[in-house]
Motif scaffolding. Structure first.
Motif, PDB file in Angstrom:
ATOM      1  N   ASP A  91      10.042   4.129   1.739  1.00 21.54           N
ATOM      2  CA  ASP A  91      10.568   2.657   2.384  1.00 21.54           C
ATOM      3  C   ASP A  91       9.331   2.092   2.935  1.00 21.54           C
ATOM      4  OD1 ASP A  91      13.308   2.261   1.161  1.00 21.54           O
ATOM      5  OD2 ASP A  91      13.753   3.874   2.777  1.00 21.54           O
ATOM      6  N   GLY A  92       9.115   0.632   3.073  1.00 18.98           N
ATOM      7  CA  GLY A  92       8.132   0.131   3.817  1.00 18.98           C
ATOM      8  C   GLY A  92       8.738  -0.064   4.895  1.00 18.98           C
ATOM      9  N   GLN A  93       7.989  -0.631   6.027  1.00 19.73           N
ATOM     10  CA  GLN A  93       8.557  -0.314   7.456  1.00 19.73           C
ATOM     11  C   GLN A  93       7.602  -1.857   8.308  1.00 19.73           C
ATOM     12  OE1 GLN A  93       7.584   3.274   9.248  1.00 19.73           O
ATOM     13  NE2 GLN A  93       9.077   4.267   8.176  1.00 19.73           N
ATOM     14  N   LEU A  94       8.359  -2.198   9.244  1.00 27.05           N
ATOM     15  CA  LEU A  94       8.019  -3.050  10.263  1.00 27.05           C
ATOM     16  C   LEU A  94       7.122  -2.331  11.253  1.00 27.05           C
ATOM     17  CD1 LEU A  94       7.917  -6.065  11.373  1.00 27.05           C
ATOM     18  CD2 LEU A  94       9.911  -5.391  12.799  1.00 27.05           C
ATOM     19  N   PRO A 119      11.103   2.103  11.609  1.00 27.73           N
ATOM     20  CA  PRO A 119      11.827   2.796  10.557  1.00 27.73           C
ATOM     21  C   PRO A 119      13.082   2.206  10.164  1.00 27.73           C
ATOM     22  CG  PRO A 119      11.680   4.600  12.075  1.00 27.73           C
ATOM     23  CD  PRO A 119      10.900   3.482  12.711  1.00 27.73           C
ATOM     24  N   GLU A 120      13.635   1.796  11.115  1.00 26.49           N
ATOM     25  CA  GLU A 120      14.975   1.155  10.753  1.00 26.49           C
ATOM     26  C   GLU A 120      14.775  -0.176   9.929  1.00 26.49           C
ATOM     27  OE1 GLU A 120      17.657   3.497  14.220  1.00 26.49           O
ATOM     28  OE2 GLU A 120      16.880   1.332  14.779  1.00 26.49           O
ATOM     29  N   VAL A 121      13.937  -0.819  10.307  1.00 25.38           N
ATOM     30  CA  VAL A 121      13.582  -1.980   9.780  1.00 25.38           C
ATOM     31  C   VAL A 121      12.974  -1.830   8.204  1.00 25.38           C
ATOM     32  CG1 VAL A 121      12.562  -4.474   9.839  1.00 25.38           C
ATOM     33  CG2 VAL A 121      13.329  -3.187  11.864  1.00 25.38           C
ATOM     34  N   LYS A 122      13.865  -1.369   7.049  1.00 26.35           N
ATOM     35  CA  LYS A 122      13.217  -1.080   5.871  1.00 26.35           C
ATOM     36  C   LYS A 122      12.855  -2.506   5.210  1.00 26.35           C
ATOM     37  CE  LYS A 122      16.413   2.884   5.808  1.00 26.35           C
ATOM     38  NZ  LYS A 122      15.199   3.795   6.045  1.00 26.35           N
ATOM     39  N   LEU A 123      11.530  -2.193   4.576  1.00 22.84           N
ATOM     40  CA  LEU A 123      11.066  -3.305   3.679  1.00 22.84           C
ATOM     41  C   LEU A 123      10.887  -2.860   2.069  1.00 22.84           C
ATOM     42  CD1 LEU A 123       8.513  -4.665   6.647  1.00 22.84           C
ATOM     43  CD2 LEU A 123      10.981  -5.416   6.167  1.00 22.84           C
ATOM     44  N   ARG A 124      10.884  -3.907   1.595  1.00 20.99           N
ATOM     45  CA  ARG A 124      10.595  -3.419   0.131  1.00 20.99           C
ATOM     46  C   ARG A 124       9.561  -4.496  -0.594  1.00 20.99           C
ATOM     47  NH1 ARG A 124      14.968  -3.472  -4.797  1.00 20.99           N
ATOM     48  NH2 ARG A 124      13.601  -2.504  -6.702  1.00 20.99           N
ATOM     49  N   ARG A 125       8.515  -4.106  -0.997  1.00 22.74           N
ATOM     50  CA  ARG A 125       7.469  -4.997  -1.683  1.00 22.74           C
ATOM     51  C   ARG A 125       8.120  -5.618  -2.791  1.00 22.74           C
ATOM     52  NH1 ARG A 125       2.077  -2.540  -1.931  1.00 22.74           N
ATOM     53  NH2 ARG A 125       1.658  -4.742  -2.944  1.00 22.74           N
ATOM     54  N   GLY A 126       7.473  -6.842  -3.445  1.00 24.33           N
ATOM     55  CA  GLY A 126       7.885  -7.334  -4.969  1.00 24.33           C
ATOM     56  C   GLY A 126       6.724  -6.928  -5.714  1.00 24.33           C
ATOM     57  N   PRO A 127       6.746  -7.492  -6.863  1.00 22.52           N
ATOM     58  CA  PRO A 127       5.446  -7.192  -7.829  1.00 22.52           C
ATOM     59  C   PRO A 127       4.013  -7.235  -7.049  1.00 22.52           C
ATOM     60  CG  PRO A 127       7.083  -8.960  -8.638  1.00 22.52           C
ATOM     61  CD  PRO A 127       7.491  -8.809  -7.228  1.00 22.52           C
ATOM     62  N   PRO A 128       3.124  -6.509  -7.619  1.00 26.14           N
ATOM     63  CA  PRO A 128       1.949  -6.472  -7.132  1.00 26.14           C
ATOM     64  C   PRO A 128       1.381  -8.108  -7.081  1.00 26.14           C
ATOM     65  CG  PRO A 128       2.163  -4.802  -8.973  1.00 26.14           C
ATOM     66  CD  PRO A 128       3.184  -6.047  -9.067  1.00 26.14           C
ATOM     67  N   GLY A 129       0.754  -8.119  -5.879  1.00 21.67           N
ATOM     68  CA  GLY A 129      -0.091  -9.191  -5.507  1.00 21.67           C
ATOM     69  C   GLY A 129       1.043 -10.253  -4.602  1.00 21.67           C
ATOM     70  N   VAL A 130       2.054  -9.870  -4.629  1.00 19.61           N
ATOM     71  CA  VAL A 130       3.092 -10.860  -3.959  1.00 19.61           C
ATOM     72  C   VAL A 130       2.888 -10.779  -2.371  1.00 19.61           C
ATOM     73  CG1 VAL A 130       5.386 -11.684  -3.781  1.00 19.61           C
ATOM     74  CG2 VAL A 130       4.294 -11.075  -5.925  1.00 19.61           C
ATOM     75  N   HIS A 131       2.581 -11.895  -1.737  1.00 21.02           N
ATOM     76  CA  HIS A 131       2.674 -12.052  -0.380  1.00 21.02           C
ATOM     77  C   HIS A 131       3.960 -11.927   0.088  1.00 21.02           C
ATOM     78  CE1 HIS A 131       1.899 -13.662   3.703  1.00 21.02           C
ATOM     79  NE2 HIS A 131       2.386 -14.646   3.404  1.00 21.02           N
ATOM     80  N   ALA A 132       3.965 -11.259   1.500  1.00 19.99           N
ATOM     81  CA  ALA A 132       5.416 -11.368   2.154  1.00 19.99           C
ATOM     82  C   ALA A 132       5.181 -12.126   3.586  1.00 19.99           C
ATOM     83  CB  ALA A 132       5.768  -9.921   2.559  1.00 19.99           C
ATOM     84  N   GLY A 133       5.603 -13.373   3.689  1.00 20.02           N
ATOM     85  CA  GLY A 133       5.351 -14.075   4.610  1.00 20.02           C
ATOM     86  C   GLY A 133       6.219 -13.739   5.806  1.00 20.02           C
ATOM     87  N   MET A 134       5.477 -13.894   7.161  1.00 23.34           N
ATOM     88  CA  MET A 134       6.024 -13.460   8.392  1.00 23.34           C
ATOM     89  C   MET A 134       5.720 -14.734   9.567  1.00 23.34           C
ATOM     90  SD  MET A 134       5.065  -9.450   8.443  1.00 23.34           S
ATOM     91  CE  MET A 134       6.166  -8.920   9.761  1.00 23.34           C
ATOM     92  N   VAL A 135       6.958 -14.695  10.381  1.00 24.41           N
ATOM     93  CA  VAL A 135       6.635 -15.872  11.479  1.00 24.41           C
ATOM     94  C   VAL A 135       7.457 -15.447  12.565  1.00 24.41           C
ATOM     95  CG1 VAL A 135       8.025 -17.405  10.271  1.00 24.41           C
ATOM     96  CG2 VAL A 135       6.320 -18.267  11.755  1.00 24.41           C
ATOM     97  N   VAL A 136       6.934 -15.527  13.934  1.00 20.47           N
ATOM     98  CA  VAL A 136       7.746 -15.372  14.968  1.00 20.47           C
ATOM     99  C   VAL A 136       8.212 -16.883  15.549  1.00 20.47           C
ATOM    100  CG1 VAL A 136       7.897 -14.583  17.330  1.00 20.47           C
ATOM    101  CG2 VAL A 136       6.442 -13.201  15.401  1.00 20.47           C
TER     102      VAL A 136
END
Length: 570
Positions: A91-94, A119-136
Motif C-alpha cells: 500500500d502507498g502511505q502518507l 502506514p495507517e493512512v493507506k493510499l492507492r495510486r491511479g493509472p500511470p501519470g495521474v496526479h494526486a492532489g493534496m492541500v492543507v
C-alpha cells in the motif's frame, strides 16, 4: 517551494531501481546563491541558468502528490506532506517531511531533518501519470488527499498521531544515519473519508476563504465543488478536457486554474456572468455559530468521530544509527566517492568506469556525488546522452563537482574593446580554427549589450526559425546551419547595426565543414534552423522571435533534481 517525482531512481530505466528518491526543496531568492551556469560559475544575465536545490530527502520514491503545510509550530516552516506510492510495497502511505534546516546549495548535510511515515493512512495510486492532489486547510488543520485508485478524498487531522517506533528497520533506505535525523513511524492519526464515488480524483484546491474544496476528476474532466464544513456537493462543472491534473486558486484574482496532461495546457476557469444560484452554506446557521463558538473556546478541532487508539512507543535499537548503505543512496562507505571533506580526490577514479549495465556494481548515485555530471554511463533526456543537456549535436565534457561544458557552446564577448570568440569555459578561441558541422545546433552566449547577428558568407542576414532577425544581445543566439540554407560554407557573427559585408574588426567568421556529412540530429524543420535571409537586421529588437534579455532558467534536475548542475551534493 518543493517538488517530488514519480520515480524509483532507475536513471531513465538504465539501472535497477534503488528507491532512493523523494521531495526536493528550492529557494527562489536570487540572493541565495542558487543559480549557476552549466560550468558551475555564478549565472550572469546572458547565461542559461540552472536552479540549484536547497535540500532533498529520499524517503518517498514514486511520489505523485505533495503539499506544503502552513503550520506555525516549526522554526523554519519547511513541512511538506507526500503521497508515497511505494509505501510498504503493498500500500502507498502518507509521509510527512520537515526539512528543518535545509543544507543550501553546495552541501549534502541531511543530519537535521524529520521524516514521519503514517502506514495507517493507506493510499492507492491511479493509472500511470495521474496526479494526486493534496492541500492543507490552514484553519481547520485538515490535510485533504485525493486517492485516485480508490475514488476518494481523505481528510487527515494534520496534528494527530504519535510516535510509535523508528522507521529505519522496516524502511531501510533513508537520508542520514545520525540520530539527529528523525525517521519514524507514527500511528493513531485521525483519518476519515471526506468524499467517495469520484472517478479518478486528481487535483485539489481550496477556495480563497477555505469554505470550498475543488476536486478534479481526471477521467471525466469534471471539477466538483464541495463545501468543507458539511462535505456537501455544491456544483459540478464539466470541462472539455479528459486528463486534468493539478488545481490551484490564485491568491490575487481568485480564479481557479488547472493543467491538462494530454493537451499540455494551463487553463483558467473564468466567470462569464453573475452566478444564477449564489453559494449558500449547507450547514445550518445555528450549527455554524456553535462550531465557531467551540473553536474560539478550545481551538481548532475536527467533528469527525475519534477512534480509540493508544500508541505503545518502542525505543529504537542504537545499532540502527550505525547503518550504512552499500548499494543505495550516498554509498557513504565508498572512499572513492567521498571522504570527510565531501569531495574526495579519489572520486576521479570513476571517470574511466564503463560498467554501465543495469545490474553492474557501479552506483550512479555515487557518480553524481563524485562530481560527474557528464559521464559515459549517465543517460540523458530529450535526446541527450552522458547526463548533460547540450544542445542537439553537442558532446559534453565534465567539470568535476561543478558542472559541464559542451563543444557546441561558445561565448561572444569583448576583449580589449574588440568582439571576440571564447569557448564555454571562457578560454579564448581563434575563429579560424573553429569548424562547424551542418545539422548541429550551436549556442552563442552573447554577453555584449550591443546586438550581434548571424550573417551568411556573402554578408546576407540570416533568418532563423524561432528568431526572425537572427540576432541577440545579452542572451543566447542559437543557430542550426543546414547545407541548403548555408551553401557557401561559412557563417559570420557581426554587429546587427553595422552589417557584416567584409571580414575585419568586430567580425567573427566561422567555417562550415563543407565536405563533412550532415551528421547533426536536427532536421530542416527543427528549431533555430536557418530558413532564409533578411534584408535588414532589426536592431531595435522589434522582430518577432528576437532572442534578447538573458537565457532561460532551468530547474537543475535529472530524474527529479538529481542533476542539480554544479554542486549536485545533496
Amino acid at each position: 517551494w518543493a517538488v517530488c517525482n514519480d520515480s524509483l531512481n532507475t536513471y531513465l530505466d538504465t539501472k535497477e531501481p534503488n528507491y532512493f528518491m523523494g521531495p526536493t526543496l528550492y529557494n527562489s531568492d536570487p540572493s541565495n546563491g542558487n543559480t549557476v551556469n552549466a560550468a558551475g560559475d555564478p549565472c550572469g544575465p546572458a547565461d542559461e541558468c540552472f536552479l540549484l536545490h536547497s535540500d532533498m530527502l529520499h524517503e518517498a520514491p514514486g511520489c505523485i502528490g505533495l503539499a506544503h503545510d502552513p503550520e506555525t509550530a516549526t522554526a523554519f516552516g519547511n513541512v511538506y506532506w507526500a503521497f508515497d506510492t511505494t509505501g510498504d510495497r503493498t500500500d502507498g502511505q502518507l509521509v510527512r517531511f520537515d526539512f528543518q534546516q535545509p543544507h543550501g546549495p553546495g552541501s549534502m548535510d541531511h543530519n537535521f531533518a524529520s521524516v514521519r511515515r503514517y502506514p495507517e493512512v493507506k493510499l492507492r495510486r491511479g493509472p500511470p501519470g495521474v496526479h494526486a492532489g493534496m492541500v492543507v486547510h490552514p484553519g481547520r488543520r485538515l490535510l485533504f488527499i485525493a486517492v485516485p485508485g480508490n475514488g476518494t478524498v481523505l481528510a487527515v487531522d494534520a496534528d494527530s498521531g504519535a510516535f510509535a517506533r523508528t522507521a529505519r528497520e522496516e524502511y531501510p533506505i533513508f537520508s542520514s544515519r545520525l540520530p539527529s535525523f528523525e525517521y519514524s513511524v507514527w500511528e493513531c492519526a485521525a483519518v476519515r473519508i471526506f468524499a467517495h464515488g469520484l472517478d479518478t480524483p486528481s487535483g485539489l484546491a481550496l477556495s480563497h476563504d477555505g469554505e470550498r474544496l475543488f476536486v478534479a476528476e481526471h477521467a471525466t474532466g469534471k471539477i466538483v465543488a464541495f463545501e468543507v464544513a458539511s462535505g456537501a456537493v455544491l456544483d459540478v462543472t464539466a470541462t472539455e478536457f479528459a486528463s486534468i491534473g493539478g488545481l490551484a486558486v490564485s491568491a490575487l484574482s481568485r480564479y481557479l486554474y488547472f493543467v491538462d496532461r494530454d493537451t499540455n495546457t494551463l487553463n483558467r476557469m473564468t466567470p462569464t456572468g453573475p452566478c444564477p444560484t449564489p453559494y449558500v452554506g449547507r450547514a445550518s446557521p445555528a450549527f455554524a455559530q456553535a462550531y465557531e463558538a467551540a473553536a474560539a473556546d478550545v481551538g481548532v478541532f475536527d467533528l469527525a468521530p475519534k477512534r480509540a487508539c493508544t500508541v505503545d512507543p518502542v525505543v529504537p535499537d542504537a545499532a540502527l544509527f550505525d547503518q550504512v548503505h552499500d548499494d543505495t543512496g550516498y554509498a557513504s562507505n565508498d572512499t572513492d566517492v567521498q571522504g570527510a571533506a565531501r569531495m574526495d580526490a579519489d572520486a576521479a577514479l570513476l571517470a574511466n568506469r564503463t560498467d554501465c549495465a543495469p545490474d553492474s556494481e557501479l552506483n550512479f548515485d555515487a557518480l553524481l556525488l563524485g562530481g560527474f555530471y557528464c559521464h559515459v554511463c549517465l543517460p540523458g533526456t530529450g535526446g541527450h546522452d552522458q547526463g548533460a543537456t547540450c544542445d542537439p549535436g553537442g558532446t559534453c565534457a565534465n567539470v568535476q563537482w561543478r558542472g559541464f561544458t559542451c563543444d557546441n557552446h561558445f561565448v561572444v564577448d569583448t576583449a580589449g574593446g574588440v568582439v571576440a570568440l571564447f569557448a564555454a569555459d571562457g578560454s579564448p578561441l581563434d575563429p579560424g580554427e573553429v569548424v562547424l558541422r551542418y545539422g548541429v545546433t550551436y549556442r552563442f552566449t552573447v554577453k555584449t549589450q550591443a546586438k550581434m547577428a548571424a550573417y551568411g558568407g556573402g554578408g546576407e542576414g540570416l533568418a532563423l526559425r524561432g528568431n526572425g532577425c537572427g540576432c541577440a544581445a545579452t542572451g543566447p543566439l542559437l543557430i542550426t546551419p543546414t547545407r541548403s540554407a548555408v551553401p557557401d560554407g561559412s557563417i559570420r557573427l557581426c554587429s546587427a547595426e553595422g552589417g557584416c559585408a567584409e571580414d575585419g574588426v568586430g567580425t567573427i567568421r566561422l567555417l562550415m565543414d563543407k565536405d563533412g556529412a550532415s551528421d547533426g540530429p536536427v532536421e530542416e524543420e527543427g528549431p533555430w534552423v536557418v530558413v532564409g535571409t533578411v534584408a535588414n537586421k532589426d536592431v531595435d529588437g522589434k522582430t518577432a522571435g528576437t532572442s534578447s534579455g538573458g537565457g532561460r532558467l532551468v530547474a537543475a534536475s535529472f530524474l527529479a533534481v538529481l542533476f542539480a548542475v554544479s554542486y549536485i551534493l545533496m
